[in-house]
Design an enzyme around this catalytic site. Structure first.
Site, short mmCIF file in Angstrom:
data_model
loop_
_atom_site.label_atom_id
_atom_site.label_comp_id
_atom_site.label_asym_id
_atom_site.label_seq_id
_atom_site.Cartn_x
_atom_site.Cartn_y
_atom_site.Cartn_z
CG LEU A 96 -15.91 11.31 -3.64
CD1 LEU A 96 -14.68 12.14 -4.19
CD2 LEU A 96 -17.04 11.69 -4.24
CB SER B 142 -0.72 -0.05 1.47
OG SER B 142 -1.37 1.33 1.55
N GLY C 299 -12.99 9.07 2.79
CA GLY C 299 -14.05 9.44 3.88
C GLY C 299 -15.04 10.42 3.25
CG ASP D 218 -20.67 2.66 -3.12
OD1 ASP D 218 -21.72 3.40 -3.52
OD2 ASP D 218 -20.34 2.84 -1.78
#
Ligand code: GLA
Length: 394
Positions: free
Chosen positions: A125, A68, A122, A172
């Site tokens: 989106l 990440s 947060g 989503d």
């Protein structure tokens, strides 16, 4: 931190060498149809030009690793062992759930993966859906599994439910995977039938305004709303066993049985039933090119979300109030799960700058916070970034 596909590719080459597959997975907006997806209603989302990027290649040493960029942290996955959620690091659960699902289909090749993106976290989106969808798509490509996009959507949602713990609807993941540039999707969340409509904004622009707040307990409040709707359905089913979700209910049925509901259940159900109707009406507005009527419905949605469904907050209400007063704004509402994140606004293009200046100033004066402003365009769903585009960069 924001990362582009250049950053992800560079990091991959530094860490693992070689020429990875590079995938872009967009975030989404939703024009109208909020908290209707898990009630089997309609939604109208679209993917946007903010996304998560993945660089992925087979591992030459047999060890699967995900890196990440945001957390600057690698995680080793034992593909042969049992895949289950972990306590730490939590970011990896979005991805582990996807691996768990894909493993039901085939044996996966060991891989190396770097990912990072530029979706503000947060802000509603759907950065999490983009992570799940992008990773599912990338592994599907790398292993040549030929699983179709709609199945990948369901796997991504499964991951969110079972490895992240949010009982989200399908919107989503569907938007991140299935969107088409310049279009919105009208999705029937009961049948998963969908159609695309070009969003002709002629003279208007979409502007997202980010409260930059995310109030605590967001996920548990989300699950509570879902439970309240389900309890409402159970009450109504006593009268008609054919009712399986709020999609099968209309306002007069609901009002007839109002006395039987407890606590806030009636208000929750009322909002959902009205919103399901509203999306269909808004779709007719869109087909008639009546953007003003469409915008008026967005204001109605906000009122319902704020007063009946109670998933707004003072910051979101404030931003919508400012928008309502501005001459250039024809529609505005909070967007996504709620309790913070963004509002979506349809603003006359000529007045966008004035609107933003006005909103940012008022928000700072009242909340001592700088609102985020994102002007978004509508993009394709998850895709491979072609080599030519990558070579142009490096
Ligand atoms: C979140 C969920 C979606 C949807 C919206 C509210 O974004 O992930 O499934 O329920 O909230 O419309």
């Amino acid at each position: 931190m924001e990362f582009t596909h250049h950053d992800v590719l560079r990091a991959f080459r530094e860490r693992y060498q070689g020429s990875p597959l590079v995938v872009r997975a967009p975030g989404r907006i939703n024009l109208i149809g909020e908290h209707t997806d898990y009630n089997n209603g309609f939604v109208m989302p679209a993917a946007i030009d903010y996304g998560t990027f993945f660089a992925l290649a087979p591992a030459t040493d047999g060890v699967s690793e995900i890196y990440s960029l945001k957390y600057n942290e690698p995680y080793t996955v034992d593909l042969a062992g049992e895949i289950s959620p972990v306590r730490n690091p939590t970011w990896v659960n979005y991805l582990l759930g996807v691996i768990h699902q894909l493993k039901q289909h085939a044996t996966l090749k060991p891989f190396k993966c770097v990912f990072g993106g530029n979706i503000p976290i947060g802000s509603g989106l759907s950065s999490s859906a983009s992570v799940e969808c992008g990773f599912a798509f990338a592994l599907n490509e790398l292993n040549a599994l030929n699983i179709d996009r709609q199945k990948l959507v369901l796997m991504a949602q499964w991951s969110e439910h079972n490895f992240v713990g949010v009982k989200c609807g399908i919107m989503d993941q569907f938007a991140s995977m299935m969107s088409k540039k310049g279009n919105v999707i009208l999705l029937d969340c009961r049948s998963l039938e969908y159609s695309y409509s070009p969003l002709q904004l002629s003279g208007y622009s979409l502007v997202l305004c980010d409260t930059k707040v995310k109030h605590a307990l967001v996920d548990s409040d989300y699950n509570t709303r879902r439970n309240e709707c389900e309890r409402g359905v159970e009450r109504l089913r006593k009268h008609d066993p054919n009712i399986r979700s709020l999609r099968d209910v209309n306002e007069s049925m609901l009002r007839k049985h109002e006395q039987e509901f407890e606590g806030k259940e009636f208000n929750r159900c009322l909002y959902v039933v009205q919103e399901i109707e509203r999306v269909q009406a808004a779709n007719r507005d869109l087909q008639n090119n009546d953007l003003k009527a469409f915008g008026a419905r967005m204001f109605e949605t906000h009122e319902g979300l704020s007063e009946l469904y109670q998933v707004s907050c003072k910051e979101l209400d404030f931003l919508v109030k400012i928008a309502r007063k501005h001459s250039g704004v024809i529609g505005a509402r909070m967007m996504g799960g709620g309790f913070g994140g963004c509002t979506i606004n349809i603003v006359r293009t000529e007045e966008v700058d004035a609107f933003i200046a006005d909103l940012v100033k008022s928000y700072r004066a009242d909340f001592n916070l700088d609102a985020g402003i994102y002007r978004v365009s509508l993009e394709n769903g998850v895709s491979v970034i072609q080599e030519q585009e990558l070579n142009m960069i490096l």
